[in-house]
Design a protein around this motif. Structure first.
Motif, mmCIF file in Angstrom:
data_model
loop_
_atom_site.group_PDB
_atom_site.id
_atom_site.type_symbol
_atom_site.label_atom_id
_atom_site.label_comp_id
_atom_site.label_asym_id
_atom_site.label_seq_id
_atom_site.Cartn_x
_atom_site.Cartn_y
_atom_site.Cartn_z
ATOM 1 N N GLY A 49 6.218 2.269 0.521
ATOM 2 C CA GLY A 49 7.395 2.914 -0.520
ATOM 3 C C GLY A 49 7.705 4.180 0.992
ATOM 4 N N ILE A 50 7.176 4.254 1.693
ATOM 5 C CA ILE A 50 7.687 5.412 2.741
ATOM 6 C C ILE A 50 8.614 4.748 4.048
ATOM 7 C CG2 ILE A 50 6.838 7.331 1.583
ATOM 8 C CD1 ILE A 50 4.609 7.487 3.138
ATOM 9 N N ARG A 106 -0.474 -3.957 3.504
ATOM 10 C CA ARG A 106 -1.762 -4.490 3.580
ATOM 11 C C ARG A 106 -2.467 -5.588 4.807
ATOM 12 N NH1 ARG A 106 -6.244 -1.363 2.388
ATOM 13 N NH2 ARG A 106 -7.136 -2.528 1.423
ATOM 14 N N ALA A 122 -4.634 -0.600 -5.149
ATOM 15 C CA ALA A 122 -5.808 0.640 -5.289
ATOM 16 C C ALA A 122 -6.212 1.033 -3.920
ATOM 17 C CB ALA A 122 -6.729 1.011 -6.215
ATOM 18 N N ALA A 123 -6.909 0.495 -3.171
ATOM 19 C CA ALA A 123 -7.442 0.568 -1.796
ATOM 20 C C ALA A 123 -6.555 0.768 -0.601
ATOM 21 C CB ALA A 123 -8.436 -1.038 -1.432
ATOM 22 N N GLY A 124 -5.418 0.712 -0.879
ATOM 23 C CA GLY A 124 -4.538 1.179 -0.098
ATOM 24 C C GLY A 124 -3.893 2.113 -0.213
ATOM 25 N N GLY A 125 -4.050 3.122 -1.407
ATOM 26 C CA GLY A 125 -3.586 4.386 -2.021
ATOM 27 C C GLY A 125 -2.319 4.419 -3.103
ATOM 28 N N LEU A 126 -2.502 3.681 -3.157
ATOM 29 C CA LEU A 126 -1.959 3.485 -4.754
ATOM 30 C C LEU A 126 -2.216 3.699 -6.214
ATOM 31 C CD1 LEU A 126 0.976 0.458 -4.003
ATOM 32 C CD2 LEU A 126 1.267 2.983 -4.060
ATOM 33 N N SER A 127 -1.759 4.423 -6.805
ATOM 34 C CA SER A 127 -2.910 4.586 -7.773
ATOM 35 C C SER A 127 -3.116 4.197 -9.354
ATOM 36 C CB SER A 127 -2.895 6.933 -8.110
ATOM 37 O OG SER A 127 -3.511 6.772 -7.062
ATOM 38 N N ASN A 178 2.798 -1.099 7.312
ATOM 39 C CA ASN A 178 1.962 0.068 8.036
ATOM 40 C C ASN A 178 1.116 -0.214 9.272
ATOM 41 O OD1 ASN A 178 -1.338 0.758 8.514
ATOM 42 N ND2 ASN A 178 -1.729 0.678 6.496
ATOM 43 N N GLY A 206 7.842 2.372 -5.103
ATOM 44 C CA GLY A 206 8.041 2.586 -3.591
ATOM 45 C C GLY A 206 8.991 0.995 -3.688
ATOM 46 N N ASP A 224 1.083 -0.931 -0.306
ATOM 47 C CA ASP A 224 0.028 -0.429 0.249
ATOM 48 C C ASP A 224 0.828 1.193 -0.041
ATOM 49 O OD1 ASP A 224 0.738 0.429 2.656
ATOM 50 O OD2 ASP A 224 -1.060 -0.550 3.706
ATOM 51 N N GLY A 225 0.545 2.227 0.120
ATOM 52 C CA GLY A 225 0.609 3.329 0.494
ATOM 53 C C GLY A 225 2.224 4.024 1.212
ATOM 54 N N THR A 226 2.018 2.453 2.283
ATOM 55 C CA THR A 226 2.864 2.887 3.440
ATOM 56 C C THR A 226 4.205 1.755 2.750
ATOM 57 O OG1 THR A 226 2.262 0.938 4.510
ATOM 58 C CG2 THR A 226 1.149 2.594 4.864
#
Lengths: 108, 402
Positions: B159-160, B311, B232-237, B328, B245, B155-157
């Motif tokens: 990569g960071i 996720r 996508a649900a986790g913020g990746l577009s 996450n 990421g 998810d979007g976390t």
């Protein structure tokens, strides 16, 4: 002192036109972007993105200072940036009902 | 030093597993019944199931099976054949025998059917477990480890937090002389130029670039990127957002070579594994799920895999342990029994990327020394192997071997 208050949002690279939520941000929260204060019109789940400034249709979206897609609509500063308003420059994104990050994605 | 198992080819293992390998789906149930006989015994977890489901021959699968069954973490192999499948069971058994490991092949059609094959397999393993426990040991340094990395349920976390921390651990391990492998060229789409600049020779840089272009063509033909709905649900577009990421888990070391599944890194350093088949698109998606990637890195000698998830994947693997790094913080709280490292601390500002990277590096050494990972303790031993086709790598792929 910085004139901006991104609140729970993280700027990963100064080149970026999106900010990333490092916690769940509730609807109605006010954050101060370069353009001034803006109120979130929907909840932004952790790791989702908002526009750092207004983005025109066709603009490249930058995150980590690198291109991650192309705007398919005009996006206002503070608005959720996701599959409904950006697309890949490579292959289409697959998603289900839960892609907004808020819906559960399960049914009875 | 790590107390390792010394194999006849000089390689060293951190586990001493008996693998039971079915050679067609028709033998899967019988093989799994043999493994189940060791549940609730002191050998639970040490007898593991692997296999290939197809009845049609495939050179990639044949070579993968040989590499997996002669992996340094493997002490002995039991093959279970139905009898009429196309898999060359004599060739693979000869390869294991040549590696000086105990090996046995049971053919269900000649062994009297399900019940007697299960009994014969369990009897052979019981006797073999005692034999391999006496196998030679040797001290092993961090510079002899091969470590893979994969991300799944991103998810979007990821990569960071999780991927940068895994990248930091890779930097530490490469500096100590270990060989580290990152992979999934389909998830490096958009990163090819920045990655090519890190190659130790310009020729290798061009090969890295071409491997990503190949992945892009392959996925375009299939109509999907390496992207799941949950991303996508986790913020990746987009795939390129996921890629950027994922790319950071390679760390900052120079890239020493490009390998394909089954190629063993010739020296320490950082290697990209090209997992996308060569030639026309055949047999479907390159890797249909995360464990297919993990298995390919194990075939290339990986003693262990660092698995970054946002996720929340719960998988482990047969043969080589999986360390799960949770990116996450919400997922960590929900699934902490399944996670080894909480990289969500980085998101919540409690620890830095270098601190979590050091924790991962230290855990790698502890697991190499015998400590069980969460997925090992829970009994996870996932495995998947399907059809592919590859051309061999050329000399410019491994400048350090020249």
């Amino acid at each position: 002192m910085t004139p901006f208050d991104f609140g729970p949002f993280l700027l990963l690279s100064d080149k970026d036109n999106v900010l990333v939520a490092r916690a769940n941000a509730p609807e109605g929260l006010t954050v101060t972007l370069e353009s001034g204060p803006t109120t979130l019109t929907r909840a932004i789940p952790m790791a989702h993105k908002i526009a750092r400034r207004s983005i025109a249709e066709g603009d490249t979206i930058l995150k980590y200072g690198m291109p991650i897609g192309i705007a398919t609509a005009a996006i206002a500063a503070g608005e959720h940036v996701h599959i409904h308003n950006i697309r890949s420059a490579y292959t289409a994104t697959i998603s289900l009902q839960d892609a907004d990050g808020v819906s559960a994605g399960v049914s009875l | 030093m790590i107390d390792a198992w010394l194999r006849a080819d000089g390689r060293k293992g951190i586990r001493n597993t008996v693998v039971v390998a079915y050679l067609v789906e028709c033998a899967h149930f019988v093989a799994s019944e043999i493994v189940h006989r060791f549940r609730n015994t002191p050998f639970e977890g040490e007898v593991q199931l692997i296999g290939f489901p197809g009845c049609y021959p495939n050179e990639y699968a044949a070579q993968m099976m040989e590499k997996l069954c002669t992996h340094p973490n493997v002490g002995a192999v039991l093959f279970v054949s139905l009898g009429c499948e196309s898999f060359d069971k004599v060739r693979v058994a000869n390869a294991v025998d040549a590696s000086a490991r105990p090996v046995k092949t049971l053919v269900i059609q000649r062994a009297g059917g399900t019940r007697s094959t299960v009994q014969a397999g369990a009897d052979w393993i019981t006797q073999t477990l005692g034999q391999i426990a006496q196998g030679p040991r040797a001290p092993m340094g961090v510079n002899e480890l091969i470590i893979g990395t994969v991300c799944g349920g991103s998810d979007g976390t990821s990569g960071i937090s999780g991927n940068p921390a895994a990248g930091k651990a890779f930097d530490l391990l490469v500096a100590e002389g270990a060989a580290c492998i990152f992979e999934e060229t389909g998830e490096l789409i958009g990163c090819e130029e920045i990655m090519a600049e890190r190659a130790i020779t310009p020729e290798l840089g061009q090969i890295l670039r071409e491997s990503v272009h190949k992945a892009e063509r392959y996925y375009a033909t299939l109509g999907y990127g390496s992207f799941a709905a949950g991303n996508a649900a986790g913020g990746l577009s987009t795939i390129e957002e996921k890629s950027l990421g994922a790319y950071v888990k390679s760390g900052d070391s120079p890239i020493s070579g490009l390998i394909k599944p089954g190629d063993i890194p010739p020296t320490g350093g950082l290697y990209l594994m090209d997992v996308v088949p060569d030639g026309e698109v055949r047999f479907g998606f390159p890797n249909i799920s995360d464990n297919a990637e993990i298995v390919e890195m194990i075939a290339s000698g990986a003693h262990m895999t660092l698995f970054v998830t946002g996720r929340g994947s719960v998988v482990g693997s047969a043969i080589s342990p999986v360390i799960k790094i949770c990116a996450n913080p919400d997922t960590w709280r929900a699934l902490s029994e399944d996670m080894d490292v909480n990289a969500g601390d980085i998101i919540e500002g409690r620890r830095s990327i270098p601190e979590v990277g050091q924790e991962i590096r230290d855990l790698v050494v502890a697991v190499a020394g015998g400590q069980q990972t969460k997925s090992e303790e829970l009994g996870h031993r996932e495995f998947i192997l399907t059809y592919k086709s590859f051309e061999p790598i050329g000399p410019a792929c491994l400048p350090s071997a020249a």
